[in-house]
Design a protein around this motif. Structure first.
Motif, short mmCIF file in Angstrom:
data_model
loop_
_atom_site.label_atom_id
_atom_site.label_comp_id
_atom_site.label_asym_id
_atom_site.label_seq_id
_atom_site.Cartn_x
_atom_site.Cartn_y
_atom_site.Cartn_z
N THR A 91 2.78 5.85 -3.00
CA THR A 91 4.32 7.02 -3.04
C THR A 91 4.47 6.92 -4.03
OG1 THR A 91 5.47 5.26 -1.79
CG2 THR A 91 5.16 6.95 0.26
N LYS A 92 4.05 6.32 -5.04
CA LYS A 92 4.18 5.89 -6.93
C LYS A 92 5.71 4.93 -6.67
CE LYS A 92 0.52 6.68 -8.28
NZ LYS A 92 -0.01 7.55 -7.14
N GLN A 93 6.27 4.69 -5.92
CA GLN A 93 7.43 3.02 -5.58
C GLN A 93 7.44 2.27 -6.04
OE1 GLN A 93 8.68 5.49 -1.67
NE2 GLN A 93 10.63 5.27 -2.47
N ASP A 94 8.58 1.34 -6.49
CA ASP A 94 8.78 0.28 -6.88
C ASP A 94 9.24 -0.28 -5.83
OD1 ASP A 94 8.47 0.59 -9.74
OD2 ASP A 94 10.36 1.14 -9.90
N LEU A 95 8.70 -1.51 -5.54
CA LEU A 95 8.94 -2.15 -4.33
C LEU A 95 9.79 -3.09 -4.27
CD1 LEU A 95 7.94 -1.91 -0.81
CD2 LEU A 95 6.49 -4.24 -1.43
N TRP A 96 11.14 -3.40 -3.94
CA TRP A 96 11.97 -4.40 -3.62
C TRP A 96 12.19 -5.24 -2.43
CZ3 TRP A 96 17.32 -3.58 -6.21
CH2 TRP A 96 17.23 -3.06 -7.48
N PHE A 97 11.78 -6.21 -2.50
CA PHE A 97 11.71 -7.05 -1.07
C PHE A 97 13.43 -8.10 -1.19
CE2 PHE A 97 10.25 -10.37 1.73
CZ PHE A 97 10.69 -9.91 2.87
N ALA A 98 13.36 -7.81 0.38
CA ALA A 98 14.98 -9.43 0.32
C ALA A 98 14.79 -9.67 1.23
CB ALA A 98 16.56 -8.33 0.28
N THR A 99 14.93 -11.09 2.05
CA THR A 99 15.19 -11.79 2.62
C THR A 99 16.51 -12.84 1.86
OG1 THR A 99 14.42 -14.04 1.85
CG2 THR A 99 12.74 -12.25 2.96
N LYS A 135 1.17 -1.09 0.05
CA LYS A 135 -0.13 -0.36 0.16
C LYS A 135 0.71 1.60 -0.01
CE LYS A 135 -3.83 -1.98 2.42
NZ LYS A 135 -4.80 -1.99 3.40
N TYR A 136 2.31 1.70 0.51
CA TYR A 136 2.84 1.98 0.88
C TYR A 136 3.47 2.27 -0.97
CZ TYR A 136 5.98 5.57 2.62
OH TYR A 136 7.29 6.60 2.78
N ALA A 137 3.67 1.47 -0.90
CA ALA A 137 4.26 1.77 -2.63
C ALA A 137 3.49 2.20 -3.29
CB ALA A 137 4.80 0.36 -2.69
N LEU A 138 2.13 2.02 -3.39
CA LEU A 138 1.01 2.55 -4.46
C LEU A 138 1.32 3.87 -3.96
CD1 LEU A 138 -0.86 -0.28 -4.63
CD2 LEU A 138 0.11 0.31 -6.12
#
Length: 254
Positions: free
Chosen positions: A201-209, A196-199
């Motif tokens: 703020t119009k930012q791509d979302l990268w997720f890493a583990t 929701k935050y990415a949408l």
């Protein structure tokens, strides 16, 4: 000039040492001349946390759930030296950890862009926001000092009494051990917050583990994020021209 009136109280969490002075200056010079402040005050200074057996921290978090917004000043998480310095009853846990656990909070660290203040990298026009899951892990960890040779196991006892065991380590001398946990409900809440935050703020979302090493704990985060993205956000991301990208945490840091 008429002051702006606040209809909903702001939860005010006072802190330790210099932050108490700075927060008072901010209120006196930047807020109160222009706003009729309406706050619900909680003293999260270490002395008062100790006096209330840390109940004040819990109360401040519950108030934040009620009103929806709070300002928290920096606080001390005591170590052994602080125990003697403040004559504490016990080594109280991190207030941030306590508050985030009650709020099931996600921490977003975003740069503050101020007109007229040039960034160090002037060509960097798309700042990065860092999101961190703020429940469980080391903040709710259980620790032991191992005095000598022996076996440490993880034991899960189901509701019907059956047990599942995993060996942590076979000690041949003194050592230390730590157990951490998380719950799917909180991980799912974290994932929704990020998408929701990415949408918004119009930012791509990268997720890493670190799923290559942590094949159950970290891998669960990866699987839940992918499941929720596919089910609830893939179409919205595509329509907004945004990308959800998973990568190993080593690559993300590099």
């Amino acid at each position: 000039m008429d002051k702006i009136k606040m209809t909903t109280p702001l939860v005010e969490m006072d802190g330790d040492e210099m932050t108490r002075i700075l927060w008072k200056m901010i209120k006196d010079e930047l807020l109160e001349p222009f706003i009729e402040l309406n706050t619900e005050y909680y003293d999260l200074g270490l002395e008062y946390r100790n006096e209330t057996d840390d109940q004040v921290t819990i109360d401040s978090a519950e108030a934040t759930k009620k009103y929806g917004v709070a300002v928290k000043c920096a606080t001390i998480t005591p170590n052994a030296a602080r125990m003697d310095e403040y004559n504490l009853k016990e080594m109280w846990k991190s207030p941030n950890g306590t508050i985030r656990a009650i709020l099931d909070g996600t921490v977003f660290r975003a740069p503050i862009i101020v007109k007229g203040i040039e960034p160090n990298v002037k060509t960097w026009t798309k700042p990065i926001t860092l999101a961190r899951h703020a429940y469980g892990d080391v903040y709710k960890g259980t620790e032991m000092k191992i005095p000598g040779a022996g076996k440490v196991e993880l034991v899960y006892t189901a509701a019907d009494g059956t047990e599942t065991r995993e060996l942590v380590h076979e000690f041949d001398g003194p050592g230390i051990v730590q157990g951490v946990h998380n719950v799917e409900k909180s991980i799912r809440s974290f994932a929704h917050s990020c998408f929701k935050y990415a949408l918004d703020t119009k930012q791509d979302l990268w997720f890493a583990t670190k799923d290559t090493i942590s094949k159950k704990y970290d891998h669960t985060f990866k699987d839940i994020f992918q499941e929720i993205y596919d089910a609830d956000y893939a179409e919205a991301f595509e329509a907004a021209g945004l990308e959800y990208f998973y990568t190993l945490i080593d690559d993300a840091v590099a």
